[in-house]
Structures are given as C-alpha cells and as structure tokens.
Write an enzyme that holds these catalytic residues in place. Structure first.
Site, PDB file in Angstrom:
ATOM      1  N   GLY A 131      37.406  90.663  36.706  1.00 12.30           N
ATOM      2  CA  GLY A 131      36.722  89.803  37.660  1.00 12.30           C
ATOM      3  C   GLY A 131      37.136  89.865  39.115  1.00 12.30           C
ATOM      4  N   CYS A 248      36.380 104.414  38.353  1.00 14.62           N
ATOM      5  CA  CYS A 248      37.716 104.761  38.853  1.00 14.62           C
ATOM      6  C   CYS A 248      38.155 106.065  38.191  1.00 14.62           C
ATOM      7  CB  CYS A 248      38.704 103.627  38.608  1.00 14.62           C
ATOM      8  SG  CYS A 248      38.800 103.088  36.905  1.00 14.62           S
TER       9      CYS A 248
END
Ligand SMILES: C[S@@+](CC[C@H](N)C(=O)[O-])C[C@H]1O[C@@H](n2cnc3c(N)ncnc32)[C@H](O)[C@@H]1O
Length: 497
Positions: A131, A248
């Site tokens: 989050g 990523c």
C-alpha cells in the site's frame, strides 16, 4: 555468496562477479555500464521515507531525524522524501509508528507522481498491497473522493489496511480479488495503477537471497498474468483516462513485451504517452529483444537501472485511452448503514469537545459489530466487488466505555479540545512500549482522568487511561509498536486494533 548484517537494509551481494555469473548476465547488452550496474547491486539500498502530508512538513520530519543523529538527504524530484542510511531502522521509530512518515524505496514512489492525479478523480489501484503507492495516491487526491485498492492476497490486504490506518487515510475502499477478473459493474476509473506482480529482479539490493532464485522462466510464466491485468485496466479506464503500468524487474518479457502486446490489442484506443521524470536519470524502453522488434513508441517507457540513481531497478509505462470513446454510465454505489450513529458522535463531542459541524467532512458507518468507520464525505465505494473495508475504523463502540481506536485518535486527536495530555520524552517512550507510567506533578494537577488522547510535541500518539490512582496506562496497540517487547511483527504486516 551473500551476507546479511541483520541491520535494516544493510545486506548486500558480496561481489560483482556473482552478478555476472547470475541469470542477470542476459541483460549485458541492455546496460550502458555493466561494471557500474553490478557494483551498484552489491551495495545496500539507501532507505527513504516520505513525510505524511496530512501530519508533518518535510522540514519538520528532517529536523526530528537530525535530532536523533540520523543523516538525511533530500531526494531530487520527490519533494516530500528524505533519503536515510540503509542501516536505519525506520519502522521502529516513534514518529513512524504514529504515521508521520512512510518508508518507501525512491523509484517505487514514482508511479503515483506520474499519474497526473487530482482531487475528484475516481482511481483504481489493482495490485495495491502493502500500500505505499495507495497511500501516495490517497494523499494526491487530498484524502477525499474514491480510491479503490485491490489485491489478490487477503493477508496483504490486511497489511495494506494497517498502513492506511497508521497514516490516516479515509478515501480508500479495499477489495480482495483477482484484478484480471475485475467486474465491469464496478464502473470506469479516471486513473488506474497496475503495479504488477513480477519477478522482482530490481529488488535484489534489499532482498539478497533472490540472487539464488533468479530464473528467466519466471518472467515467461508471469507474462500472461501481467497481460491479463493490463488488458483489464484498459477495459476499466474511462475515455481520456490514464493507466500506469509498473514493475520492479529488468525482464523485457514482463515490461516492454507486455505493453507492446496490449497496445497491439487496442490499436485505435490506446497510446503510450511521454512523461518526464524530474530528478531521475532514466533510459528509454527497449525496442529489440531476443530477435523481436517492437514498435518505436516503446521507447517512451522508462527504465530505471540501479547504478543511475543509486536505487532499485524499475520500469514504468504511462498509457492513455482515447478521449472520444463512449463512456459507460456511473456504477451502482454500495449501500451501507449510516443511520443510528449520531448518539455515538454526540458522545465523542461531549467528551472531547469537537467543533460544531466537525463530522460534516466525513461519512460514518458501521461495517462491523465492533464499531464505526469514517470515510471522506464524498467517498463512494462501488457495489461490486465486495469491499473488505471502506475508510478507517475509528471508534470502538463495543468497549465499555467506548473508545477511539489508535487510528481514530491519530486522525482526530489534534482537533479534540479536551482530555488531551502532552507527554514528556521519557513518557512518550514508555507509552510506545505500552507501559504504565507515572504522571508529572503538573499532569497530576489536571482534572482530566479516564480516557485521554496523548501527544508529544503536539503529535498525537494515541489513547491512554489516566487512572484515579495516579498512573497513566498506555493503550498503544502491540502490533503497532516498533518498541514493544516480545517478537516484533514488521509494521507492514501489522493488523490494526
Ligand atoms: C508489486 S506488488 C504491489 C506493491 C504495491 N503496489 C505497493 O506499492 O505497495 C504486486 C501485488 O500484486 C498482487 N497480485 C498478484 N496477482 C494479482 C491479481 N491477479 N490481482 C490482484 N493482485 C494481484 C500481489 O499479491 C502483490 O501484493
């Protein structure tokens, strides 16, 4: 061989030769300076925190850190962020535990800054947990309106909710579902973030054991899921809206190849757009890989190599949906009981002295038998998919007497006119350790016994009980307490009280 030092992020791969002998060697032709790339992956990743815009200015946060003897550096391009040493244990600091800041890798902070966010937009974060990006988006929307944060993992949704509660976010509804099957009935969104599950190669600097598990087959395996997520994002995006796809990882199979395939599926409706990333050195997306030539516009994607910004590895593509397509009607909104809460709010007003009309900025409803949730007044949860929660659990009405949760106290406490207690530094530390401690002579003279909201230098810490017998008892939740005794649960997996 890799080594862990056991301090913060300060673990690293020992030698560049290990990188050259690993599956990452297949990127040799993509990297401008292989030696610098391999050397960067052998250094621990610097830490980074951003100041919570609802609670503290970045200069004041920097001053708190400097006072603790921590060296901080500004981060070019991220005005609310501060770089901290890799070994610094951010999650155990009192100011972190009360939501003055959030720890997040620098490149990980970029997607939210490139989504062109404005209050009033309806936003979907498809793969949201734990989050960090959700919280950034929530504040970019001014903690108002509607952000839906979804993740397939229930445990990770709990961690996400813990972070949002700590930071005081009230404009998010969380859902737990496979975003590749996101329902049409949820309506369309102005902005969608697809921070896709990926092989995470770019996180090697903070996750050294990954080196032993790197396998290009993972990238092939993840591709279909990433395409399904991005395809669904295109379908659920409003005409003229923006989608940000990020990973990523370095693997082209999870980056440019995914974006190219989805662009080819929607040739008339979707385009990559050019965005600049101030303060960061980036490389264009690649247009050739393993014998496949991609359309030249793939160069509009951004690659972040670790040696260019002393960061992790990252990939970003920003897509826009054609504006003149027909828009879908507004979706059905969730119904929830908002009646019968006035007495509880009147009770809070009577005790803590909130100003007249204070609750008008919020919607209050009961989502569990334990108590009440608080949402931004204009937050509209969709009827589907089913929400795990909306807003912030702020008032425990099944306790005797009822009491604000810690998240509630952190959010509302500074607006309380009564039953406030300012603590000394020693008391603050005892409070964060969940101890019972003695009041000062001055505090003894106050007549406000019972439940009180405690603060340190004006920063609300949470709720305590000031006992008539003359001791103050911390009510800080065990799982929020970086300093609590016993096995410590990482804050990003903490479940709020
Ligand atoms: C890169 S992480 C997201 C990180 C997050 N955006 C943040 O900033 O904290 C990817 C997430 O995707 C979730 N995920 C994997 N498959 C998914 C799916 N089909 N639908 C929704 N979420 C999914 C994983 O549980 C994981 O939490």
């Amino acid at each position: 061989m890799t080594e862990r030092t056991g301090r913060g992020n300060a673990a690293s791969v020992n030698a560049p030769a290990e990188i050259s002998a690993s599956p990452l060697a297949r990127y040799r032709e993509l990297v401008d300076d292989w030696d610098a790339f391999a050397a960067a992956l052998c250094r621990p990743l610097p830490g980074c925190v951003w100041a919570n815009p609802a609670r503290i200015g970045v200069e004041d946060l920097a001053a708190l850190l400097v006072e603790q003897g921590v060296s901080v550096q500004p981060v070019p391009g991220l005005p609310r962020a501060l770089a901290v040493p890799a070994s610094f244990r951010t999650g155990q600091q009192w100011w972190y535990c009360i939501g003055l800041a959030h720890a997040q890798e620098v490149v990980s902070q970029l997607p939210a800054t490139l989504m062109d966010l404005e209050p009033g937009q309806r936003v979907l974060d498809m793969c949201a947990a734990p989050g960090g990006k959700t919280a950034q988006i929530a504040f970019a929307l001014d903690n108002r309106g509607t952000l839906v944060a979804n993740d397939i993992s229930f445990m990770r949704i709990k961690a996400l909710q813990g972070n949002l509660d700590r930071l005081g976010v009230v404009n998010v509804t969380t859902t737990c579902s496979d975003a590749a099957n996101w329902p049409t009935a949820s309506g369309q969104f102005d902005r969608i973030l697809v921070d896709a599950p990926c092989s995470s190669e770019g996180t090697l600097r903070r996750n050294v054991s990954l080196l032993q598990r790197l396998d290009p087959a993972n990238s092939e395996r993840l591709g279909p899921r990433q395409r399904a997520l991005l395809r669904k994002a295109v379908q659920r995006c409003r005409p003229g809206g923006r989608i940000l796809y990020s990973t990523c990882t370095f693997a082209p199979e999870e980056n440019e190849l995914v974006v190219a395939d989805i662009l080819a599926e929607f040739p008339d409706d979707l385009r990559l757009i050019q965005v600049s990333v101030p303060g960061f050195r980036t490389r264009p997306g690649i247009t050739e890989w393993c014998g496949r030539t991609l359309p030249p516009e793939l160069a509009l994607c951004h690659r972040f190599w670790p040696h260019h910004n002393d960061s992790g590895g990252f990939f970003i593509a920003v897509l826009e949906k054609r504006a003149d397509l027909p828009a879908e009607p507004e979706p059905r909104r969730a119904t929830g009981s908002e009646d019968g809460n006035d007495d509880w709010l009147a009770g809070l007003d009577a005790k803590y002295g909130f100003a007249d009309g204070y609750w008008d900025r919020y919607r209050v409803n009961r989502q569990t038998r334990r108590g009440l949730h608080l949402m931004a007044a204009d937050h509209v949860p969709p009827a589907v998919p089913k929400a795990e929660g909306s807003g912030l659990f702020f008032h425990r009405t099944n306790a005797k007497p009822p009491k604000p949760t810690t998240a509630g106290a952190l959010l509302l406490g500074r607006d309380a006119a009564r039953f406030r207690l300012e603590l000394t530094e020693d008391q603050r530390d005892a409070y964060m350790r969940r101890e019972t401690f003695a009041p000062t002579d001055e505090q003894k003279g106050l007549n406000e016994v019972g439940q009180v909201i405690v603060s340190y230098r004006g920063h609300v810490l949470g709720v305590a009980i000031f006992h008539r017998s003359g001791v103050i008892e911390s009510q800080f939740p065990r799982r929020w307490s970086g300093c609590a005794p016993g096995p410590r649960q990482a804050l990003d997996t903490a479940i709020p009280d």
